[in-house]
Scaffold this active site. Structure first.
Site, PDB file in Angstrom:
ATOM      1  N   PHE A  58       0.838  -1.212   0.000  1.00  0.00           N
ATOM      2  CA  PHE A  58       0.000   0.000   0.000  1.00  0.00           C
ATOM      3  C   PHE A  58       0.867   1.253   0.000  1.00  0.00           C
ATOM      4  O   PHE A  58       0.612   2.191  -0.751  1.00  0.00           O
ATOM      5  CB  PHE A  58      -0.932   0.016   1.212  1.00  0.00           C
ATOM      6  CG  PHE A  58      -1.653   1.326   1.361  1.00  0.00           C
ATOM      7  CD1 PHE A  58      -2.711   1.648   0.517  1.00  0.00           C
ATOM      8  CD2 PHE A  58      -1.267   2.247   2.313  1.00  0.00           C
ATOM      9  CE1 PHE A  58      -3.368   2.861   0.626  1.00  0.00           C
ATOM     10  CE2 PHE A  58      -1.917   3.463   2.435  1.00  0.00           C
ATOM     11  CZ  PHE A  58      -2.976   3.768   1.588  1.00  0.00           C
ATOM     12  N   GLU A  59       1.881   1.273   0.830  1.00  0.00           N
ATOM     13  CA  GLU A  59       2.755   2.442   0.901  1.00  0.00           C
ATOM     14  C   GLU A  59       3.416   2.719  -0.443  1.00  0.00           C
ATOM     15  O   GLU A  59       3.531   3.865  -0.875  1.00  0.00           O
ATOM     16  CB  GLU A  59       3.801   2.251   1.997  1.00  0.00           C
ATOM     17  CG  GLU A  59       3.192   2.274   3.381  1.00  0.00           C
ATOM     18  CD  GLU A  59       4.122   1.761   4.455  1.00  0.00           C
ATOM     19  OE1 GLU A  59       5.255   1.325   4.142  1.00  0.00           O
ATOM     20  OE2 GLU A  59       3.716   1.781   5.629  1.00  0.00           O
TER      21      GLU A  59
END
Length: 92
Positions: A58-59
Site C-alpha cells: 500500500f505504501e
C-alpha cells in the site's frame, strides 16, 4: 480516528487514500481514493494478495499514486521542480 472526527466537526474537507472503502474515516471523507491491495487490517476479503509484510505494498502504491497526482497538477499549473523548490520546505 479521533483527529479525523475533530477535523470533520470543524468543517475540514477530508480526502483519504486507503485500501478500505468501508473504514470509519472513509465514512467522514468527502473524497476517497481506494487503492487495491492486501492487508491484514482489511475487513473485507480481497482478491489481491502479496508476500510483502504489513502495508508495504500500500505504501508503495500510495507513493506512486501521489507522485502521479503531483506530476499531473504540475503540468496543469505550469509548475516545474525548479519553480516549486523555493516553497518546498517552508515549514521546516
Amino acid at each position: 480516528m479521533a483527529l479525523a472526527r475533530k477535523a470533520h466537526a470543524a468543517g475540514v474537507h477530508i480526502v483519504l487514500i486507503t485500501m478500505d472503502a468501508g473504514s470509519s474515516i472513509a465514512k467522514l471523507a468527502e473524497v476517497t481514493v481506494v487503492l487495491p491491495g492486501a492487508s491484514p487490517k482489511l475487513r473485507s476479503v480481497s482478491a489481491v494478495t502479496s508476500i510483502q509484510p504489513m502495508g508495504s505494498a500500500f505504501e508503495q502504491m500510495c507513493l506512486l499514486t501521489c507522485d502521479a497526482m503531483i506530476l499531473s497538477l504540475m503540468q496543469q499549473m505550469g509548475e516545474s521542480s525548479e519553480s516549486m523548490f523555493p516553497r518546498h520546505a517552508d515549514l521546516e
